[in-house]
Design a protein around this motif. Sequence first.
Motif, PDB file in Angstrom:
ATOM      1  N   ARG A   1      -0.611 -11.094 -12.450  1.00 28.17           N
ATOM      2  CA  ARG A   1      -1.253 -11.900 -11.414  1.00 28.17           C
ATOM      3  C   ARG A   1      -0.290 -12.113 -10.254  1.00 28.17           C
ATOM      4  NH1 ARG A   1      -3.356 -17.834 -12.529  1.00 28.17           N
ATOM      5  NH2 ARG A   1      -2.812 -17.262 -14.646  1.00 28.17           N
TER       6      ARG A   1
ATOM      7  N   ASP B   1      -6.543  -7.832  -1.785  1.00 36.82           N
ATOM      8  CA  ASP B   1      -7.968  -8.170  -1.908  1.00 36.82           C
ATOM      9  C   ASP B   1      -8.177  -9.361  -2.835  1.00 36.82           C
ATOM     10  OD1 ASP B   1      -8.613  -6.190  -0.171  1.00 36.82           O
ATOM     11  OD2 ASP B   1      -9.067  -4.698  -1.733  1.00 36.82           O
ATOM     12  N   ARG B   2      -7.407  -9.354  -3.907  1.00 34.40           N
ATOM     13  CA  ARG B   2      -7.540 -10.434  -4.881  1.00 34.40           C
ATOM     14  C   ARG B   2      -7.100 -11.766  -4.274  1.00 34.40           C
ATOM     15  NH1 ARG B   2      -4.668  -9.968 -10.768  1.00 34.40           N
ATOM     16  NH2 ARG B   2      -5.371 -11.970 -11.556  1.00 34.40           N
TER      17      ARG B   2
ATOM     18  N   ALA C   1      -9.509 -15.093  -3.281  1.00 33.90           N
ATOM     19  CA  ALA C   1      -9.250 -16.405  -3.881  1.00 33.90           C
ATOM     20  C   ALA C   1      -9.199 -17.531  -2.848  1.00 33.90           C
ATOM     21  CB  ALA C   1      -7.943 -16.357  -4.675  1.00 33.90           C
TER      22      ALA C   1
ATOM     23  N   GLU D   1      -1.703  -6.936  -4.073  1.00 30.48           N
ATOM     24  CA  GLU D   1      -3.052  -7.332  -4.517  1.00 30.48           C
ATOM     25  C   GLU D   1      -3.786  -8.113  -3.426  1.00 30.48           C
ATOM     26  OE1 GLU D   1      -4.589  -7.335  -7.880  1.00 30.48           O
ATOM     27  OE2 GLU D   1      -2.900  -7.281  -9.263  1.00 30.48           O
TER      28      GLU D   1
END
Length: 464
Positions: free
Chosen positions: A13, A51-52, A56, A49
Amino acid sequence: MAAGKGTRLKSKRPKVLHEIGGRALLLHVITAAKHVVPADHIYCIVGHEADRVKAAVEATGIRFVLQAEQRGTGHALQMVKAFFTLSGAEIPKHLLVLSGDVPLIRPETIQAVCDLHLLEHAAMTILTAVPPDPTGYGRVLRAREDGPEVTAIVEQKSLRPEQLGTPEINSGIYCFETHKLFAKLDLLSTNNAHGEYYLTDVAAMLVEDGERVVAVKADSVDEVLGANTIAEMMHLDAAMRLAKTRQLMAQGVTIFRPETCVIDPEVHVGADSVIEPYVQLLGATTIGVESRIRSYSVVQNSTLGDGVLVRNGCVLDGAVVGDGVLLGPYAHLRPESRIGDGAHVGNFVETKKVTLGKGSKANHLNYLGDAVIGAGVNIGAGAITCNYDGVHKHQTIIGDGVFVGSDSTLVAPVTLEAGAYVAAGSCITEDVPAGALALGRSRQVTKPGWAAERRAAIAAKKNC
Ligand code: UD1
Ligand code: CA
């Protein structure tokens, strides 16, 4: 700045999406920033990351700048410069830079940095602190002990032996005069321990030009602590959780052993309610006054009324619970469970998409799904709704004052009209009219003397 991978976390993550106090690190920072400037003036630098990370925090209304390759904090700002240059957007006179992994920063402190920056007519203003252990942070070297002027920021790995004792750390939060920052960004080099472009190098470069670089210490050290490891995050999490329990206790809530409770920032609890040890209250949860949540219960995105007793080990998610309700122990209320005033949902009962009317009781071992249940209904032990035929979900409707005998199975779609009785052990597949008794089981057969005869037969076999 939120583009980094967070290598030290050893996690898949992205670092800025790790949570403390029930919220992603980055969301804490954005929330604080939004108190100081409008959302559409905030640019989040994303990369790892991307896009992630965007997904969020998108709902906050901020904008994004992509740093496709992450080559250091100086490189991150190079991307911002490129973005403004290419898009032709108006370049703001001053630029406030926050770090996505410094989550406890308060709006008041951000404002103080901006105010001092303008007051001092500085080219760069750095927020600093003096923590008990400065190891790992960049250090801020002041021109004089008693003056605000800074000569340089030196990263931990570049500290010369005589600088190791420097106690003042760089928080990673700065204000810049934009064009002076932009003028230096292309001059940064990667000639350092990490082989990265350090934003911190800009300080000494500006000083060399005779520009004013100043530092301001944060009121509280905790506020500027970075979150670079899981252990550091859990340290910050504990601090936030404790602060939340203190806030609730100040509002008249009793919390036993507050250090064991996990309560999210948006949770409301009314006065004279009691929270026992090891309780979790998560998401958008509201609890009324004079309620009690016993140990090991986890309540998420739920609304509970006044005088509710949640006994030990209940799990609530997306439930709405009226006043004076009794839950558990070990009740599981799944989304869209609406429990009316004074109702009881007892041990090992699971509810889902259910309305249970005023004063109704389902006290032992029930599954109630996709049902509308009236007031004053009694659901006997072990009775369940059979709401799923393997393809579709069907509804069960139970009128006021119905009595459902123990261990009955109500095969949906089915309606039990007001005041009906269902005999224990029934399998109900057809609607039951108001006031009727429905039996749905085979008649009992009793064979007198059967057991004695069988025992005698067995004994006779053994003897021969
Ligand atoms: C940085 C500072 C250090 C300071 C510390 C405070 C530098 C060189 N050092 O170190 O002086 O004491 O913060 O917490 O700036 N990021 C990007 N793109 C990149 C690299 C990082 O957006 O290419 C983001 C990260 O996601 C993070 C922030 O910038 O949110 C800081 O990066 P990090 O690598 O954690 O810097 P530190 O080593 O902590
Ligand atoms: Ca960091």
